[in-house]
Structure formats: C-alpha cells, structure tokens
Design a protein around this motif. Structure first.
Motif, mmCIF file in Angstrom:
data_model
loop_
_atom_site.group_PDB
_atom_site.id
_atom_site.type_symbol
_atom_site.label_atom_id
_atom_site.label_comp_id
_atom_site.label_asym_id
_atom_site.label_seq_id
_atom_site.Cartn_x
_atom_site.Cartn_y
_atom_site.Cartn_z
ATOM 1 N N GLY A 173 33.519 22.128 10.031
ATOM 2 C CA GLY A 173 33.134 23.455 10.059
ATOM 3 C C GLY A 173 32.421 23.810 8.884
ATOM 4 N N ILE A 174 33.188 23.460 7.518
ATOM 5 C CA ILE A 174 32.617 23.709 6.236
ATOM 6 C C ILE A 174 31.129 23.165 6.110
ATOM 7 N N SER A 175 31.330 21.929 6.271
ATOM 8 C CA SER A 175 29.949 21.095 5.988
ATOM 9 C C SER A 175 28.987 21.305 6.884
ATOM 10 N N SER A 176 29.250 21.963 8.042
ATOM 11 C CA SER A 176 28.068 22.234 8.981
ATOM 12 C C SER A 176 27.288 23.519 8.353
ATOM 13 N N ILE A 177 27.480 23.984 7.267
ATOM 14 C CA ILE A 177 26.721 24.917 6.608
ATOM 15 C C ILE A 177 25.900 24.496 5.650
ATOM 16 N N ILE A 217 43.637 28.959 14.857
ATOM 17 C CA ILE A 217 42.415 28.608 13.902
ATOM 18 C C ILE A 217 41.451 29.912 13.867
ATOM 19 N N MET A 218 41.363 30.448 15.303
ATOM 20 C CA MET A 218 40.287 31.605 15.076
ATOM 21 C C MET A 218 40.800 32.914 14.250
ATOM 22 N N CYS A 219 42.366 33.029 14.675
ATOM 23 C CA CYS A 219 42.979 34.149 13.905
ATOM 24 C C CYS A 219 42.770 33.935 12.351
ATOM 25 N N SER A 220 43.007 33.035 11.953
ATOM 26 C CA SER A 220 43.361 32.805 10.689
ATOM 27 C C SER A 220 41.799 32.618 9.721
ATOM 28 N N SER A 221 40.833 32.106 10.567
ATOM 29 C CA SER A 221 39.593 32.178 10.054
ATOM 30 C C SER A 221 39.231 33.689 9.845
ATOM 31 N N MET A 222 39.582 34.487 10.927
ATOM 32 C CA MET A 222 39.176 35.748 10.905
ATOM 33 C C MET A 222 39.640 36.325 9.749
ATOM 34 N N GLN A 223 40.879 36.247 9.474
ATOM 35 C CA GLN A 223 41.884 36.708 8.369
ATOM 36 C C GLN A 223 41.001 36.297 7.096
ATOM 37 N N ALA A 224 40.621 35.193 6.924
ATOM 38 C CA ALA A 224 40.063 34.694 5.621
ATOM 39 C C ALA A 224 38.539 35.252 5.514
ATOM 40 N N MET A 225 37.910 35.507 6.553
ATOM 41 C CA MET A 225 36.504 36.247 6.407
ATOM 42 C C MET A 225 36.769 37.386 6.147
ATOM 43 N N ILE A 226 37.572 38.140 6.663
ATOM 44 C CA ILE A 226 37.550 39.675 6.221
ATOM 45 C C ILE A 226 37.959 39.849 4.961
ATOM 46 N N LYS A 227 39.110 39.092 4.461
ATOM 47 C CA LYS A 227 39.730 39.211 3.361
ATOM 48 C C LYS A 227 38.488 39.130 2.164
ATOM 49 N N GLN A 269 25.426 38.964 7.388
ATOM 50 C CA GLN A 269 25.312 37.352 7.180
ATOM 51 C C GLN A 269 26.684 36.782 6.869
ATOM 52 N N HIS A 270 27.775 37.328 6.142
ATOM 53 C CA HIS A 270 28.751 36.654 5.879
ATOM 54 C C HIS A 270 29.718 36.409 7.208
ATOM 55 N N ILE A 271 29.626 37.615 8.063
ATOM 56 C CA ILE A 271 30.174 37.470 9.255
ATOM 57 C C ILE A 271 29.681 36.467 10.286
ATOM 58 N N ALA A 272 28.561 36.180 10.094
ATOM 59 C CA ALA A 272 27.792 35.229 11.006
ATOM 60 C C ALA A 272 28.340 33.859 10.611
ATOM 61 N N ILE A 273 28.205 33.663 9.196
ATOM 62 C CA ILE A 273 28.555 32.591 8.572
ATOM 63 C C ILE A 273 30.091 31.955 8.759
ATOM 64 N N GLY A 274 30.734 33.110 8.791
ATOM 65 C CA GLY A 274 32.127 32.709 9.117
ATOM 66 C C GLY A 274 32.305 32.081 10.636
ATOM 67 N N PHE A 275 31.624 33.060 11.374
ATOM 68 C CA PHE A 275 31.718 32.515 12.836
ATOM 69 C C PHE A 275 31.199 31.075 13.011
ATOM 70 N N SER A 276 30.062 30.787 12.194
ATOM 71 C CA SER A 276 29.584 29.294 12.313
ATOM 72 C C SER A 276 30.522 28.200 11.849
ATOM 73 N N VAL A 277 31.066 28.505 10.651
ATOM 74 C CA VAL A 277 32.181 27.550 10.063
ATOM 75 C C VAL A 277 33.135 27.367 11.319
#
Lengths: 192, 192
Positions: free
Chosen positions: A185-189, B149-159, B173-181
């Motif tokens: 995930g991280i290295s896909s960016i 994993i989705m829930c925790s990624s969401m948490q990290a992204m929002i925080k 952009q940040h939201i989009a990148i978070g989803f990509s990762v």
DNA sequence: AACCACATTGACTGATTAGTCAGTCCATGA
DNA sequence: TCATGGACTGACTAATCAGTCAATGTGGTT
C-alpha cells in the motif's frame, strides 16, 4: 527495582488490563500485590505516577523484545519488517501487556514527561522511520503519516490474530500478509 | 425527540469529547444543558443509558451523512470509496462528534444492546463489505480482517488530516491518497 | 379561579475513592 | 537485651459521584 515495587507494577498490569484504569482502585492494586494500601504510596506518589511507571515498564520490555536479535542491515525495509515481526510476536506472547499498552496509549492517562523519556528510549525505531523516509520508501507520503498508517495496520493485524487465536504457521503467515498489505500500500504511492 | 432530551445529548457530546466519559459528571451535563440534575434522570435512566443514546445518535448522524447522495453502483470499489470520502468529510466537518465516537468505540462504555441495534441501522455498509468479499476484491484476505484494516486506515487518515488542519484541495488529495494506500495494499494480495 | 397532571428542580444520600498518618513490626548493631 | 530507624500497615478522612425525592412550577381544562 525493589521487590515490592515490581509486585505493585505487576498487580497494576493485571488489574488495569482486566478492569481498565477507571475501574481499578489503588486499594485493590495493593490487595492484589499483597501489600498494604499505604505501601503503594511509599513507592509511587500517586495513582498517576504508578500508571506512568507501568507504561514505561511495558514500553521498555517491548523495546527489549524487539531489539533482541536485531542487527541493522542496509535494507531499511528488512529492518522495519524485523520490528513488525517482533512487535507482533511480543503482542501474541504477552497479550495482557499488549492490550494494556494499547489501552494506555489510546486513553490519555500517561504524562507527557514519560512520553518524552520514551522518545529517547525508542530512538532506534524513530531513526528507522527517518531512514525509510530519506530513502524515499514512503514515496510522497509524509513520514508522520506513513508512521501512523504503520501503527494502525499493526494494531489491526494483532487484534485479528488475537481474536482468531493464531499460532504457529498460521500466525507467521498472518503477520507476513499484514506486512505485505501495509508495504504494498505504502510503496504504491509514487514520489513527486 | 423532546427538546430537553436533545439538549442533554448535545451537552453530553460537548463534555464527553472535551473531558472524557470518566471526568464528566451527570451534574455537570445537566448544568451545561441548563436543566436540573433530576431532569437528566427523567429522560435517561442512568449515565449509561445517556451514553448509549449519545452513541446511537452519533452513529445515526454519521450514517445519514454518508447515505446522502449515495446511490449504489455496480462497481463495489466505487461504493466503498464513496463511504470512505463521506466518512472523512463528516469527521472533518464535525471533529468533536468524530472524536467522541472514536473515544466511545475504543473504550467499552456502550452496551451490547445498542451495538446490536446499530448492526441493523448500518446494514448497507456491511452489505457493501460482503459484496466486496464475494467479488474477490479482498483477495485471500478474510472479510473481517479487510474490514479491520479499512477501519484502522480510516482512523489514521482522519487523525492526520485533523492534526494538519487540511481543507479544500489538500484535504481532497489526502483522502484520495489514503484510499489508494488502503486499496492498493488490500488488492495486492492474491486470491487462492 | 380552582383544580389537576405532570415536568422540573436541586439539596440530599449512600457509596466509593485517592491519599494520609499514627502506630506496629523487625532487622541491625551496640 | 535494648535502642534505633525505616519499611510496612490499614483504619480513617475529605472529596466526589450517580441517583433520589419531596417540594415547586407550569400549562391546560372546567
């Protein structure tokens, strides 16, 4: 570290992780440690000081466990993977301790002073992340965000492993897959 | 919903998120809602019942916000992305509410009964995840783990977005990148 | 006005808690 | 054998809290 001091810390770990910080009384901690309530306050000036000591102790143990067999290589990803593996194994071997560490981290029971002392203690892990960022392993992701994603992925991975009672090969595979999901995930960016 | 009932819920949201559940007294909640302490217990049988009501209210609001403009498409990834975007925007628009929801979720203040009622309420989200699993979008990852994993990624992204006060394009952009990762990570795992 | 039903109130209660302190216990050494 | 100092103790205190209830206020109906 005095005998009684360690007894009190162990009792606190048991009770905090079982009943939570707010449902655990100092009287009960003393009782479980088989000392008088007054004794607790001979060793720790307050419930907060005791909590700080417990938190510090847990992080110190975790660090020792991770640093066991740790030799830095030139491949930063391998170094991070080492931390990932060992942290996961520590959590599975000492679930009570891991759960409490998680609980204390999420809630705000720990003083800033202890957090600062731990920055020093855990410097090698921060260096690892800084290395990764410098080498561009996080692509365009800010180091802090990449770190946050790693921590939350780790949390999810461990929680699932605990919930399913993984052990042996199943555990190894789960840890490896968790790391793949994170790292891919991280290295896909792309970098800029 | 009575006027006073809503006033009490709003006061509780403010105080819980600011001082935490354990540092907030029922007397204080009543004071902030500008009603007598007794009145609180006319509307809610206990502090726990009030907490349940607050939690239910927050999740209901979050769901409404996400379902606004939501039309299910055939592309399950797009549906999930919609939820991702709207949840993030809800969190940024109502940070106090998001923080409290997070806090109540992590601690164990909410009764099982309310959690069960919410399963019904949030069924469309669970269906989304089940669809994704059926279609093989999670590869060999168990649905529950992918969800975690989705829930925790969401948490990290929002925080991270909150900590950096993102807004406008930077936030998008940040939201989009978070989803990509997240998505690249998950879909990098091959199915069996 | 008189009455009623019920919403509202806040002083109060019983229970609980972190932290204290006057006293006990015990190992050491003279 | 006695004196000393410090580790240890647990009953106690002052403060705090969720929840109660008797008294009061309010709006509607006759």
């Amino acid at each position: 570290m005095t005998d009684k001091k360690q007894l009190l810390i162990e009792a606190t770990i048991d009770l905090f992780s079982r009943d939570g910080f707010w449902n655990t009384t100092t009287a009960n901690i003393a009782k479980h440690a088989k000392v008088g309530t007054g004794t607790l306050f001979n060793y720790f000036s307050s419930k907060e000081a005791l909590t700080d000591a417990v938190y510090f102790e847990l992080k110190r143990e975790m660090k020792s466990y991770i640093q066991k067999d740790y030799t830095e290589t030139k491949d930063t990803m391998l170094n991070i993977e080492h931390v990932w593996y060992h942290y996961a194994h520590w959590a599975m071997e000492f679930p009570v301790r891991y759960d409490l560490l998680d609980q204390l981290w999420v809630s705000n029971q720990v003083s800033q002073e202890v957090e600062n002392r731990l920055l020093e203690e855990l410097k090698f892990m921060h260096k690892l992340l800084a290395d990764a960022a410098t080498k561009g392993l996080f692509g365009s992701l800010p180091q802090e965000y990449a770190t946050a994603i790693m921590c939350s992925s780790m949390q999810a991975m461990i929680k699932y492993a605990q919930a399913n009672n993984f052990s042996g090969d199943a555990l190894e595979q789960h840890i490896a897959i968790g790391f793949s999901v994170l790292w891919n995930g991280i290295s896909s960016i792309e970098g800029n």
